[in-house]
Scaffold this motif. Structure first.
Motif, short mmCIF file in Angstrom:
data_model
loop_
_atom_site.label_atom_id
_atom_site.label_comp_id
_atom_site.label_asym_id
_atom_site.label_seq_id
_atom_site.Cartn_x
_atom_site.Cartn_y
_atom_site.Cartn_z
N SER A 228 0.83 -1.20 0.00
CA SER A 228 0.00 0.00 0.00
C SER A 228 0.87 1.25 0.00
CB SER A 228 -0.94 0.00 1.20
OG SER A 228 -1.75 1.14 1.19
N GLY A 229 1.92 1.25 0.78
CA GLY A 229 2.83 2.39 0.82
C GLY A 229 3.49 2.62 -0.52
N TYR A 230 3.90 1.55 -1.18
CA TYR A 230 4.51 1.69 -2.50
C TYR A 230 3.52 2.32 -3.48
CZ TYR A 230 6.44 0.72 -7.04
OH TYR A 230 6.91 0.87 -8.32
N LEU A 231 2.31 1.82 -3.47
CA LEU A 231 1.30 2.36 -4.39
C LEU A 231 1.03 3.83 -4.10
CD1 LEU A 231 -1.19 -0.63 -4.51
CD2 LEU A 231 0.40 0.10 -6.31
N TYR A 232 0.93 4.17 -2.84
CA TYR A 232 0.61 5.55 -2.44
C TYR A 232 1.73 6.52 -2.82
CZ TYR A 232 -1.07 9.35 0.54
OH TYR A 232 -1.52 10.56 1.02
N TYR A 233 2.97 6.15 -2.49
CA TYR A 233 4.09 7.06 -2.67
C TYR A 233 4.75 7.01 -4.04
CZ TYR A 233 3.78 8.00 2.28
OH TYR A 233 3.33 8.37 3.52
N HIS A 234 4.63 5.89 -4.73
CA HIS A 234 5.36 5.74 -5.98
C HIS A 234 4.48 5.52 -7.21
CE1 HIS A 234 9.18 5.69 -3.86
NE2 HIS A 234 8.58 4.93 -2.96
N ALA A 235 3.22 5.19 -7.02
CA ALA A 235 2.33 4.96 -8.15
C ALA A 235 1.12 5.90 -8.12
CB ALA A 235 1.86 3.50 -8.18
N ASP A 236 1.12 6.81 -7.15
CA ASP A 236 0.02 7.78 -7.01
C ASP A 236 -1.35 7.09 -7.01
OD1 ASP A 236 -0.94 10.36 -6.60
OD2 ASP A 236 -1.26 10.69 -8.74
N ALA A 237 -1.43 6.00 -6.24
CA ALA A 237 -2.67 5.23 -6.16
C ALA A 237 -2.91 4.84 -4.71
CB ALA A 237 -2.58 3.99 -7.03
N THR B 258 11.27 -4.04 -2.43
CA THR B 258 11.91 -5.00 -3.33
C THR B 258 11.10 -5.10 -4.62
OG1 THR B 258 10.63 -6.88 -2.52
CG2 THR B 258 12.69 -6.37 -1.34
N ASN B 259 11.70 -5.69 -5.64
CA ASN B 259 10.97 -5.89 -6.90
C ASN B 259 9.75 -6.78 -6.69
OD1 ASN B 259 12.62 -4.24 -8.43
ND2 ASN B 259 14.01 -5.89 -8.95
N MET B 260 9.86 -7.74 -5.78
CA MET B 260 8.72 -8.61 -5.49
C MET B 260 7.56 -7.80 -4.91
SD MET B 260 8.56 -12.09 -3.20
CE MET B 260 8.44 -11.36 -1.59
N ILE B 261 7.86 -6.89 -4.00
CA ILE B 261 6.82 -6.04 -3.40
C ILE B 261 6.21 -5.13 -4.46
CG2 ILE B 261 6.39 -4.16 -1.76
CD1 ILE B 261 8.63 -5.43 0.00
N LYS B 262 7.06 -4.54 -5.28
CA LYS B 262 6.56 -3.65 -6.34
C LYS B 262 5.62 -4.39 -7.29
CE LYS B 262 10.77 -0.87 -6.31
NZ LYS B 262 11.97 -0.50 -7.10
N GLY B 263 6.04 -5.58 -7.72
CA GLY B 263 5.21 -6.37 -8.63
C GLY B 263 3.89 -6.79 -8.01
N ALA B 264 3.94 -7.22 -6.75
CA ALA B 264 2.72 -7.62 -6.05
C ALA B 264 1.80 -6.43 -5.84
CB ALA B 264 3.08 -8.26 -4.72
N ALA B 265 2.37 -5.27 -5.55
CA ALA B 265 1.57 -4.06 -5.36
C ALA B 265 0.85 -3.68 -6.65
CB ALA B 265 2.46 -2.92 -4.89
N MET B 266 1.55 -3.74 -7.76
CA MET B 266 0.93 -3.37 -9.03
C MET B 266 -0.17 -4.38 -9.42
SD MET B 266 2.24 -0.50 -9.51
CE MET B 266 1.57 -0.08 -11.11
N ALA B 267 0.04 -5.65 -9.10
CA ALA B 267 -0.99 -6.67 -9.36
C ALA B 267 -2.22 -6.41 -8.48
CB ALA B 267 -0.43 -8.07 -9.12
N TRP B 268 -1.98 -6.05 -7.22
CA TRP B 268 -3.07 -5.73 -6.28
C TRP B 268 -3.86 -4.53 -6.79
CZ3 TRP B 268 -2.21 -3.10 -0.93
CH2 TRP B 268 -3.39 -3.17 -0.17
N LEU B 269 -3.14 -3.51 -7.28
CA LEU B 269 -3.81 -2.33 -7.81
C LEU B 269 -4.66 -2.70 -9.02
CD1 LEU B 269 -4.25 0.72 -7.89
CD2 LEU B 269 -2.14 0.89 -9.26
N ALA B 270 -4.14 -3.52 -9.90
CA ALA B 270 -4.90 -3.93 -11.10
C ALA B 270 -6.17 -4.68 -10.73
CB ALA B 270 -4.01 -4.79 -12.00
N GLU B 271 -6.11 -5.49 -9.67
CA GLU B 271 -7.27 -6.24 -9.22
C GLU B 271 -8.34 -5.32 -8.63
OE1 GLU B 271 -6.06 -9.19 -6.41
OE2 GLU B 271 -4.81 -10.24 -7.87
N ASN B 272 -7.92 -4.17 -8.10
CA ASN B 272 -8.85 -3.26 -7.42
C ASN B 272 -9.36 -2.13 -8.29
OD1 ASN B 272 -9.16 -3.98 -4.43
ND2 ASN B 272 -7.00 -4.31 -4.84
N LYS B 273 -9.07 -2.19 -9.56
CA LYS B 273 -9.57 -1.14 -10.47
C LYS B 273 -10.94 -1.47 -10.95
CE LYS B 273 -5.48 1.12 -12.04
NZ LYS B 273 -4.74 1.61 -13.16
#
Length: 72
Positions: free
Chosen positions: A2-11, A57-72
């Motif tokens: 969630s922190g990655y999405l908020y601070y780095h993906a503006d989501a 980590t790259n694993m966290i970043k990838g999982a975060a982006m997948a989580w975001l895609a699921e919640n759109k």
């Protein structure tokens, strides 16, 4: 994630209240938590209720982006 999405993906996937509650619970349970990513955060991060300084980590970043895609 969630922190990655908020601070780095503006989501935002979690509300601010949900994020704050997770930080409080992690801080309360800190000594009982055994997780490979625990080393990436500090008690100070949790006390501040922020994910800005977390090392993602790259694993966290990838999982975060997948989580975001699921919640759109």
């Amino acid at each position: 994630m969630s922190g990655y999405l908020y601070y780095h993906a503006d989501a935002q996937v979690l509300s601010d209240d949900q994020y704050d509650e997770i930080c409080k619970r992690l801080l309360f349970e800190w000594d009982n938590i055994s997780h490979p990513h625990k080393r990436l955060i500090t008690r100070s991060d949790l006390e501040a209720g922020t994910g800005y300084a977390i090392k993602y980590t790259n694993m966290i970043k990838g999982a975060a982006m997948a989580w975001l895609a699921e919640n759109k």
